[in-house]
Scaffold this motif. Sequence first.
Motif, PDB file in Angstrom:
ATOM      1  N   ILE A  33      26.729  32.121  35.033  1.00  0.00           N
ATOM      2  CA  ILE A  33      27.259  33.440  35.408  1.00  0.00           C
ATOM      3  C   ILE A  33      28.778  33.428  35.304  1.00  0.00           C
ATOM      4  CG2 ILE A  33      27.568  35.048  37.329  1.00  0.00           C
ATOM      5  CD1 ILE A  33      24.779  34.285  38.277  1.00  0.00           C
ATOM      6  N   ARG A  34      29.320  34.415  34.591  1.00  0.00           N
ATOM      7  CA  ARG A  34      30.767  34.490  34.367  1.00  0.00           C
ATOM      8  C   ARG A  34      31.426  35.741  34.954  1.00  0.00           C
ATOM      9  NH1 ARG A  34      29.827  29.895  33.063  1.00  0.00           N
ATOM     10  NH2 ARG A  34      30.111  28.905  31.058  1.00  0.00           N
ATOM     11  N   SER A  35      30.621  36.705  35.407  1.00  0.00           N
ATOM     12  CA  SER A  35      31.200  37.960  35.899  1.00  0.00           C
ATOM     13  C   SER A  35      30.308  38.553  36.988  1.00  0.00           C
ATOM     14  CB  SER A  35      31.335  38.970  34.752  1.00  0.00           C
ATOM     15  OG  SER A  35      30.046  39.371  34.306  1.00  0.00           O
ATOM     16  N   ASN A  36      30.863  39.516  37.699  1.00  0.00           N
ATOM     17  CA  ASN A  36      30.086  40.208  38.733  1.00  0.00           C
ATOM     18  C   ASN A  36      28.919  40.975  38.109  1.00  0.00           C
ATOM     19  OD1 ASN A  36      31.561  39.365  41.010  1.00  0.00           O
ATOM     20  ND2 ASN A  36      33.105  40.933  40.637  1.00  0.00           N
ATOM     21  N   GLU A  37      29.121  41.505  36.913  1.00  0.00           N
ATOM     22  CA  GLU A  37      28.051  42.227  36.224  1.00  0.00           C
ATOM     23  C   GLU A  37      26.885  41.285  35.927  1.00  0.00           C
ATOM     24  OE1 GLU A  37      31.329  42.296  35.056  1.00  0.00           O
ATOM     25  OE2 GLU A  37      31.745  44.192  36.076  1.00  0.00           O
ATOM     26  N   GLU A  38      27.202  40.086  35.429  1.00  0.00           N
ATOM     27  CA  GLU A  38      26.146  39.102  35.171  1.00  0.00           C
ATOM     28  C   GLU A  38      25.456  38.702  36.470  1.00  0.00           C
ATOM     29  OE1 GLU A  38      27.571  35.752  32.891  1.00  0.00           O
ATOM     30  OE2 GLU A  38      28.367  37.066  31.314  1.00  0.00           O
ATOM     31  N   ALA A  39      26.224  38.564  37.543  1.00  0.00           N
ATOM     32  CA  ALA A  39      25.634  38.227  38.849  1.00  0.00           C
ATOM     33  C   ALA A  39      24.661  39.318  39.283  1.00  0.00           C
ATOM     34  CB  ALA A  39      26.731  38.039  39.889  1.00  0.00           C
ATOM     35  N   ASN A  40      25.051  40.566  39.123  1.00  0.00           N
ATOM     36  CA  ASN A  40      24.161  41.676  39.499  1.00  0.00           C
ATOM     37  C   ASN A  40      22.890  41.678  38.656  1.00  0.00           C
ATOM     38  OD1 ASN A  40      25.805  42.609  41.557  1.00  0.00           O
ATOM     39  ND2 ASN A  40      26.973  43.935  40.185  1.00  0.00           N
ATOM     40  N   ASP A  41      23.014  41.348  37.367  1.00  0.00           N
ATOM     41  CA  ASP A  41      21.826  41.258  36.506  1.00  0.00           C
ATOM     42  C   ASP A  41      20.884  40.161  37.002  1.00  0.00           C
ATOM     43  OD1 ASP A  41      22.802  43.298  34.921  1.00  0.00           O
ATOM     44  OD2 ASP A  41      23.545  41.960  33.328  1.00  0.00           O
ATOM     45  N   VAL A  42      21.449  39.030  37.405  1.00  0.00           N
ATOM     46  CA  VAL A  42      20.631  37.927  37.916  1.00  0.00           C
ATOM     47  C   VAL A  42      19.961  38.329  39.224  1.00  0.00           C
ATOM     48  CG1 VAL A  42      20.692  35.567  38.841  1.00  0.00           C
ATOM     49  CG2 VAL A  42      21.881  36.104  36.702  1.00  0.00           C
ATOM     50  N   TYR A  43      20.698  38.993  40.113  1.00  0.00           N
ATOM     51  CA  TYR A  43      20.090  39.463  41.365  1.00  0.00           C
ATOM     52  C   TYR A  43      18.915  40.409  41.077  1.00  0.00           C
ATOM     53  CZ  TYR A  43      24.143  37.688  43.991  1.00  0.00           C
ATOM     54  OH  TYR A  43      25.117  36.907  44.547  1.00  0.00           O
ATOM     55  N   LEU A  66      32.879  31.293  41.388  1.00  0.00           N
ATOM     56  CA  LEU A  66      34.132  30.617  41.726  1.00  0.00           C
ATOM     57  C   LEU A  66      34.394  29.459  40.769  1.00  0.00           C
ATOM     58  CD1 LEU A  66      33.849  30.489  45.633  1.00  0.00           C
ATOM     59  CD2 LEU A  66      35.183  32.097  44.248  1.00  0.00           C
ATOM     60  N   ARG A  67      33.382  28.658  40.496  1.00  0.00           N
ATOM     61  CA  ARG A  67      33.525  27.496  39.612  1.00  0.00           C
ATOM     62  C   ARG A  67      33.970  27.935  38.212  1.00  0.00           C
ATOM     63  NH1 ARG A  67      28.875  25.004  40.377  1.00  0.00           N
ATOM     64  NH2 ARG A  67      29.825  23.436  41.700  1.00  0.00           N
ATOM     65  N   GLY A 129      36.046  33.548  51.155  1.00  0.00           N
ATOM     66  CA  GLY A 129      36.904  34.710  50.891  1.00  0.00           C
ATOM     67  C   GLY A 129      38.296  34.283  50.459  1.00  0.00           C
ATOM     68  N   CYS A 130      38.828  33.249  51.106  1.00  0.00           N
ATOM     69  CA  CYS A 130      40.146  32.727  50.757  1.00  0.00           C
ATOM     70  C   CYS A 130      40.151  32.177  49.331  1.00  0.00           C
ATOM     71  CB  CYS A 130      40.561  31.642  51.743  1.00  0.00           C
ATOM     72  SG  CYS A 130      42.114  30.823  51.334  1.00  0.00           S
ATOM     73  N   VAL A 131      39.120  31.415  48.986  1.00  0.00           N
ATOM     74  CA  VAL A 131      39.029  30.844  47.634  1.00  0.00           C
ATOM     75  C   VAL A 131      38.907  31.964  46.614  1.00  0.00           C
ATOM     76  CG1 VAL A 131      37.575  29.458  46.089  1.00  0.00           C
ATOM     77  CG2 VAL A 131      38.122  28.616  48.381  1.00  0.00           C
ATOM     78  N   ARG A 132      38.049  32.932  46.871  1.00  0.00           N
ATOM     79  CA  ARG A 132      37.874  34.061  45.960  1.00  0.00           C
ATOM     80  C   ARG A 132      39.195  34.807  45.762  1.00  0.00           C
ATOM     81  NH1 ARG A 132      35.197  37.324  48.924  1.00  0.00           N
ATOM     82  NH2 ARG A 132      33.259  36.162  48.846  1.00  0.00           N
ATOM     83  N   ASP A 133      39.875  35.124  46.871  1.00  0.00           N
ATOM     84  CA  ASP A 133      41.152  35.845  46.791  1.00  0.00           C
ATOM     85  C   ASP A 133      42.195  35.039  46.020  1.00  0.00           C
ATOM     86  OD1 ASP A 133      39.978  37.838  48.289  1.00  0.00           O
ATOM     87  OD2 ASP A 133      41.019  37.310  50.157  1.00  0.00           O
TER      88      ASP A 133
END
Length: 145
Positions: A33-43, A66-67, A129-133
């Motif tokens: 997964i490389r993007s939020n869109e891909e994450a939503n597709d997986v969900y 994150l990785r 949240g800190c890591v993401r930000d």
Amino acid sequence: ECLIDLPVDASIPASYISSTPQRLDMYKTIANIRSNEEANDVYDELTDRFGVPPASVYGLVEIALLRNTAMKLGIYEIRQAGINAKFFLNDVKPEYLIALNEKMRGRAKLNSGKKTFISVETIGGDTIGCVRDTLNLLSDSVKNE
């Protein structure tokens, strides 16, 4: 690869996907997964096939995002140390620290001992949240170069 050592439950329980081959395939899918869109597709796929994912699957997807973001930035390790998140890089650009401190009000510090890392103080114990930000701010500073 980027090693991420954070206090997150990140797994696909056998109680959620009982078939080992299917579970391993989903681990591979999530790792890519490389993007939020891909994450939503997986969900969506997980929900359609197996029902609503448990929290640990959401943690796994978050870690994958994150990785993959960290690797693009040249970060090879992220870990929690007390109230700080540490980001280990081979090449720390001064603009990274400047950008972080402008947005994070001095919570980011550079340590250039044996291993160079940026340490960012977390707020309210929200390490993820800190890591993401932090990764988002670093990504933005790279885009603006």
